[in-house]
Scaffold this active site. Sequence first.
Site, PDB file in Angstrom:
ATOM      1  N   HIS A  43      -7.182   6.017  -8.390  1.00 31.85           N
ATOM      2  CA  HIS A  43      -7.123   7.435  -8.003  1.00 31.85           C
ATOM      3  C   HIS A  43      -7.945   7.589  -6.716  1.00 31.85           C
ATOM      4  CE1 HIS A  43      -7.118  11.836  -9.589  1.00 31.85           C
ATOM      5  NE2 HIS A  43      -7.294  11.831  -8.281  1.00 31.85           N
ATOM      6  N   GLU A  70      -2.753   7.613  -8.405  1.00 31.04           N
ATOM      7  CA  GLU A  70      -2.910   9.021  -8.750  1.00 31.04           C
ATOM      8  C   GLU A  70      -3.560   9.767  -7.593  1.00 31.04           C
ATOM      9  OE1 GLU A  70      -3.856   8.694 -13.468  1.00 31.04           O
ATOM     10  OE2 GLU A  70      -5.552   8.889 -12.146  1.00 31.04           O
ATOM     11  N   HIS A 190      -7.107  10.460 -19.619  1.00 35.89           N
ATOM     12  CA  HIS A 190      -8.384  11.113 -19.332  1.00 35.89           C
ATOM     13  C   HIS A 190      -9.240  11.145 -20.600  1.00 35.89           C
ATOM     14  CE1 HIS A 190     -10.810  13.208 -16.268  1.00 35.89           C
ATOM     15  NE2 HIS A 190     -11.480  13.559 -17.344  1.00 35.89           N
TER      16      HIS A 190
HETATM   17  C1  LIG Z   1      -6.005  11.876 -13.548  1.00 38.24           C
HETATM   18  C2  LIG Z   1      -7.143  11.440 -14.340  1.00 38.24           C
HETATM   19  O1  LIG Z   1      -7.449  11.994 -15.375  1.00 38.24           O
HETATM   20  C3  LIG Z   1      -7.960  10.306 -13.888  1.00 38.24           C
HETATM   21  O2  LIG Z   1      -7.488   9.702 -12.767  1.00 38.24           O
HETATM   22  C4  LIG Z   1      -9.315  10.734 -13.579  1.00 38.24           C
HETATM   23  O3  LIG Z   1      -9.183  11.757 -12.673  1.00 38.24           O
HETATM   24  C5  LIG Z   1     -10.136   9.602 -13.067  1.00 38.24           C
HETATM   25  O4  LIG Z   1     -10.698   9.906 -11.844  1.00 38.24           O
HETATM   26  P1  LIG Z   1     -12.241   9.626 -11.611  1.00 38.24           P
HETATM   27  O5  LIG Z   1     -12.454   8.188 -11.902  1.00 38.24           O
HETATM   28  O6  LIG Z   1     -12.475   9.998 -10.200  1.00 38.24           O
HETATM   29  O7  LIG Z   1     -12.996  10.504 -12.589  1.00 38.24           O
HETATM   30  N1  LIG Z   2      -4.966   9.134 -15.657  1.00 38.94           N
HETATM   31  C1  LIG Z   2      -6.166   8.966 -16.364  1.00 38.94           C
HETATM   32  C2  LIG Z   2      -6.886   7.786 -15.878  1.00 38.94           C
HETATM   33  O1  LIG Z   2      -6.391   7.054 -15.052  1.00 38.94           O
HETATM   34  C3  LIG Z   2      -8.191   7.429 -16.412  1.00 38.94           C
HETATM   35  O2  LIG Z   2      -8.961   8.508 -16.818  1.00 38.94           O
HETATM   36  P1  LIG Z   2     -10.395   8.143 -17.474  1.00 38.94           P
HETATM   37  O3  LIG Z   2     -10.129   7.168 -18.607  1.00 38.94           O
HETATM   38  O4  LIG Z   2     -11.208   7.504 -16.395  1.00 38.94           O
HETATM   39  O5  LIG Z   2     -10.929   9.453 -17.968  1.00 38.94           O
END
Ligand SMILES: CC(=O)[C@@H](O)[C@H](O)COP(=O)(O)O
Ligand SMILES: NCC(=O)COP(=O)(O)O
Length: 239
Positions: A43, A70, A190
Site C-alpha cells: 500500500h 492498494e 484490515h
Molecule cells: C487497505 C488496508 O486496510 C490496508 O492496506 C491498510 O491500510 C494497511 O496500510 P498501513 O500498513 O499503512 O496501515
Molecule cells: N488490505 C488489508 C491489508 O493489506 C492489510 O491490513 P492489515 O493486516 O495491515 O491491517
Amino acid sequence: MTKLSVNINKIATIRNARGGETPSVTEAAVKIEQFGGQGITIHPRPDERHITRKDVYDLKPLVTTEFNIEGNPHRPFIDMVLEVKPEQVTLVPDADDAITSNAGWDTKKHFDFLTEIIAEFRNAGIRTSIFLDPNPAMVEYAAKTGTDRIELYTEAYAKYYSQNKEAAIRPYYDTAVLATESGLGINAGHDLSLDNLKYFADHIPNLLEVSIGHALISEALYMGLENTVQAYLKRLAKW
Ligand SMILES: CC(=O)[C@@H](O)[C@H](O)COP(=O)(O)O
Ligand SMILES: NCC(=O)COP(=O)(O)O
C-alpha cells in the site's frame, strides 16, 4: 479456496527506520512466496512512510504469485499502477495523513469517479477491487461501477470479534451475500489476525482473498515468518 496475500508494508516500516536495505522488502516478498504465501500486497502511500515508489517497481519482476497494489487513486498512483500492471489494484479512499486506512468508499457519492477509474484499470487488464464498509447499501453502486471485486474492510469485525463474534460478522455476511448475488468477487482485510481469521473465513461465503500485514508481521517476530505464514494458511484451510 481463500488466498492469503501478505501485506509487507511493515517490513518497509522497519527498513525505513534506518534507511538502507535491512530488512529487505524484496527478499521478504520472495521468502513469503517460498513459505506458501499466495500473494503480495503493498500500500504505497504518498509520503512513502513505508513502501516507496521504488519498492513498487523493484517488486514487480520478483512477485510470481499475485501482486496487489492498494491505494487512493490520485493521478500519480493511477499512472504508476498502469505502468507496473499488477494482477490487482485495490482502491482505498484514505486521506493522505491517515495513520492507516479508516473507511470504505461511499460508492453512491463517488460513483462517477470510481466508474471512470475502474474502466481505466480494466482496459489495461488489471483486476480491480474497491474497499468497502460492511454496508449492503454500498454494494448496489459498487456493482454498477464495473469493479471485479470488493474488499470488505474488517477493522470493525476485528474490534468486536472477542466481545460477540456472531454480531461482529453479521453485517459482513449480509454484505458478502449481496455482493455475490451482484456478481462481485469478495476480498477482505484490515486487522485480521491468527485469532480472528478462521471464524471470518468459515462464515463468509465465496471469500476469494484476504490481505494481512500488521498482525502477521508482528506475530512473525515471535514465531518466524515461515511458521506464521503456515499458521495463517492453516486457518484458511477448509479441511
Ligand atoms: C487497505 C488496508 O486496510 C490496508 O492496506 C491498510 O491500510 C494497511 O496500510 P498501513 O500498513 O499503512 O496501515
Ligand atoms: N488490505 C488489508 C491489508 O493489506 C492489510 O491490513 P492489515 O493486516 O495491515 O491491517
